[in-house]
Every structure is written in structure tokens, then in C-alpha cells.
Design an enzyme around this catalytic site. Structure first.
Site, PDB file in Angstrom:
ATOM      1  N   HIS A  17       0.566  -1.136   0.245  1.00  0.00           N
ATOM      2  CA  HIS A  17       0.027   0.024   0.017  1.00  0.00           C
ATOM      3  C   HIS A  17       0.943   1.382  -0.093  1.00  0.00           C
ATOM      4  O   HIS A  17       0.614   2.327  -0.823  1.00  0.00           O
ATOM      5  CB  HIS A  17      -0.713  -0.033   1.243  1.00  0.00           C
ATOM      6  CG  HIS A  17      -2.022  -0.925   1.542  1.00  0.00           C
ATOM      7  ND1 HIS A  17      -2.009  -1.729   2.351  1.00  0.00           N
ATOM      8  CD2 HIS A  17      -3.034  -1.367   0.394  1.00  0.00           C
ATOM      9  CE1 HIS A  17      -3.121  -2.605   2.349  1.00  0.00           C
ATOM     10  NE2 HIS A  17      -3.683  -2.276   0.980  1.00  0.00           N
ATOM     11  N   LYS A  41     -17.414  -7.269   8.220  1.00  0.00           N
ATOM     12  CA  LYS A  41     -16.341  -7.916   8.585  1.00  0.00           C
ATOM     13  C   LYS A  41     -15.724  -7.968   9.892  1.00  0.00           C
ATOM     14  O   LYS A  41     -15.830  -6.772  10.598  1.00  0.00           O
ATOM     15  CB  LYS A  41     -15.116  -7.290   7.678  1.00  0.00           C
ATOM     16  CG  LYS A  41     -14.963  -7.857   6.266  1.00  0.00           C
ATOM     17  CD  LYS A  41     -13.592  -7.466   5.776  1.00  0.00           C
ATOM     18  CE  LYS A  41     -13.568  -7.631   4.418  1.00  0.00           C
ATOM     19  NZ  LYS A  41     -12.144  -7.027   3.594  1.00  0.00           N
ATOM     20  N   ARG A  94      -1.845  -6.104  -8.218  1.00  0.00           N
ATOM     21  CA  ARG A  94      -0.589  -6.993  -8.151  1.00  0.00           C
ATOM     22  C   ARG A  94      -0.386  -8.169  -9.134  1.00  0.00           C
ATOM     23  O   ARG A  94       0.691  -8.117  -9.600  1.00  0.00           O
ATOM     24  CB  ARG A  94      -0.643  -7.681  -6.593  1.00  0.00           C
ATOM     25  CG  ARG A  94      -0.561  -6.809  -5.721  1.00  0.00           C
ATOM     26  CD  ARG A  94      -1.104  -7.437  -4.410  1.00  0.00           C
ATOM     27  NE  ARG A  94      -2.330  -7.790  -4.458  1.00  0.00           N
ATOM     28  CZ  ARG A  94      -3.322  -8.080  -3.441  1.00  0.00           C
ATOM     29  NH1 ARG A  94      -2.647  -8.173  -2.190  1.00  0.00           N
ATOM     30  NH2 ARG A  94      -4.378  -8.445  -3.792  1.00  0.00           N
ATOM     31  N   SER A 132      -3.143  -7.937   2.731  1.00  0.00           N
ATOM     32  CA  SER A 132      -3.179  -7.612   4.415  1.00  0.00           C
ATOM     33  C   SER A 132      -3.820  -9.000   4.683  1.00  0.00           C
ATOM     34  O   SER A 132      -3.538  -9.307   6.057  1.00  0.00           O
ATOM     35  CB  SER A 132      -4.204  -6.565   4.586  1.00  0.00           C
ATOM     36  OG  SER A 132      -4.103  -5.537   4.046  1.00  0.00           O
TER      37      SER A 132
HETATM   38  O1  PNS Z   1      -8.897  -3.015   0.399  1.00  0.00           O
HETATM   39  P1  PNS Z   1     -10.024  -3.626  -0.187  1.00  0.00           P
HETATM   40  O2  PNS Z   1     -10.924  -4.456   0.837  1.00  0.00           O
HETATM   41  O3  PNS Z   1      -9.928  -4.371  -1.258  1.00  0.00           O
HETATM   42  O4  PNS Z   1     -11.192  -2.199  -0.498  1.00  0.00           O
HETATM   43  C1  PNS Z   1     -12.308  -2.806  -1.357  1.00  0.00           C
HETATM   44  C2  PNS Z   1     -13.140  -1.318  -1.363  1.00  0.00           C
HETATM   45  C3  PNS Z   1     -13.016  -0.575  -0.279  1.00  0.00           C
HETATM   46  C4  PNS Z   1     -12.277  -0.500  -2.529  1.00  0.00           C
HETATM   47  C5  PNS Z   1     -14.791  -1.795  -1.749  1.00  0.00           C
HETATM   48  O5  PNS Z   1     -15.104  -2.621  -0.966  1.00  0.00           O
HETATM   49  C6  PNS Z   1     -15.644  -0.635  -1.741  1.00  0.00           C
HETATM   50  O6  PNS Z   1     -15.402   0.465  -2.621  1.00  0.00           O
HETATM   51  N1  PNS Z   1     -16.417  -0.338  -0.807  1.00  0.00           N
HETATM   52  C7  PNS Z   1     -17.469   0.524  -0.590  1.00  0.00           C
HETATM   53  C8  PNS Z   1     -18.832   0.206  -0.950  1.00  0.00           C
HETATM   54  C9  PNS Z   1     -19.031   0.362  -2.514  1.00  0.00           C
HETATM   55  O7  PNS Z   1     -18.902   1.543  -3.023  1.00  0.00           O
HETATM   56  N2  PNS Z   1     -19.198  -0.742  -3.128  1.00  0.00           N
HETATM   57  C10 PNS Z   1     -19.623  -0.791  -4.690  1.00  0.00           C
HETATM   58  C11 PNS Z   1     -18.269  -1.100  -5.384  1.00  0.00           C
HETATM   59  S1  PNS Z   1     -18.236  -1.277  -7.141  1.00  0.00           S
END
Ligand code: PNS
Length: 161
Positions: A17, A41, A94, A132
């Protein structure tokens, strides 16, 4: 003024990150590192702890002229990005395996908010396997995680154990 959002769970923030943030500093004027509040979560660190850790480790980043802000957010990412007047969402990729899910999210986000672009960035190869989830798994099984996360993260994880 190029303001972007770098969203994620950051549970915990890894060197991968930080590598993305460091690279982003060369491209953008402001990066808002946005920690998702996800009630579904069970996290290792609370959102408040993750924000605090991020703020601390970002002090070490060579940011140049780029402003770095840490915030938490709830709900739709594109809504949050629009509220912050962000131009784009940054996501790290990645491997090809990340791409399918990221493409799906990027296209859904574009449908919801056509004015906000998604920018994919690649971390250094050294971090191409670092996540993570795996960091937490190997740590909980007693393995070393130095080099994968900043020393402060390892220290905070040990305090939690
Ligand atoms: O680090 P992560 O867990 O891969 O991040 C995922 C994240 C936060 C980018 C994704 O879960 C997200 O955008 N969540 C917010 C809710 C949302 O907008 N969902 C629709 C995505 S298309």
C-alpha cells in the site's frame, strides 16, 4: 488540483500500500487514503486504529508536494469520492487475478458516477504477493512479517496478540 481517493480496508496497511501511495505522490496533488467502515467484517484493527496507524506510517513517506490525508468512509465509494470532489479512485493491481475483480468494481463505479475515473497502479514486484489477509494469517501462525509491513504495524500487531 488533482485530488484522488485511495480506498481500502488497510487492515493492516502493508508495504505494498505504501509503495502505491509513494508512487501516487509523483502523479497527484492530493491523495485521500480512505479506510472503509465495513460492519460485515471482523477486523484485526478497528477503523480508528487503522487510521491512526496510517497517519503515523505516512510520516515516513517522501511525499514531495503531495498532500496526504487519512479518513474513514461509509457507504458508496463513488458517492464519497464525489463529495470530496475527487477526480479519480486509485487501486493497486498486483497480478492478473486482482484485475478481474478490480475491473468489475471500476466499471460498476463508472456506471454509478461517470465523472470519476479509476486509475490502476502496480506496486514494486517485491510486493506483488503481499496482501493484508496473508500478512494477518502468517502473523497469527507465528511467522515473521518484517519487510512486509512497516515496523510500527508489526509492533501494533504484537501488542494485540
Ligand atoms: O482493500 P479492499 O478491501 O480490497 O477495498 C475494497 C473497497 C473498499 C475498495 C470496496 O469494498 C468499496 O469500494 N467499498 C465501498 C462500497 C461500494 O462502493 N461498493 C461498490 C463497489 S463497485
Amino acid at each position: 488540483m488533482r485530488r484522488v481517493i485511495y480506498p481500502g480496508s488497510f487492515d493492516p496497511v502493508t508495504n505494498g500500500h505504501l509503495d502505491i501511495i509513494q508512487r501516487g505522490c509523483k502523479l497527484f496533488d492530493e491523495i485521500i487514503i480512505a479506510v472503509l467502515v465495513n460492519p460485515d467484517k471482523t477486523p484485526f484493527f478497528s477503523v480508528a486504529e487503522r487510521c491512526e496507524i496510517l497517519t503515523d506510517v505516512l510520516k515516513e513517506i517522501d511525499r514531495g508536494e503531495c498532500k496526504l490525508t487519512v479518513e474513514s468512509f461509509e457507504g458508496l465509494l463513488v458517492q464519497y469520492a464525489a463529495d470530496r470532489n475527487a477526480h479519480a479512485i486509485v487501486r493497486g493491481i498486483r497480478a492478473i487475478s486482482d484485475y478481474e475483480y478490480e475491473l468489475q468494481m471500476a466499471l460498476m463505479n463508472r456506471r454509478l458516477e461517470p465523472n470519476i475515473e479509476t486509475v490502476f497502479m502496480m506496486p514494486a514486484e517485491t510486493y506483488s504477493y503481499v496482501s493484508s489477509r496473508l500478512v494477518k494469517e502468517v502473523f497469527q501462525l507465528g511467522a515473521r512479517i518484517d519487510g512486509l509491513v512497516p515496523p510500527l504495524v508489526e509492533q501494533r500487531m504484537r501488542q494485540k496478540k
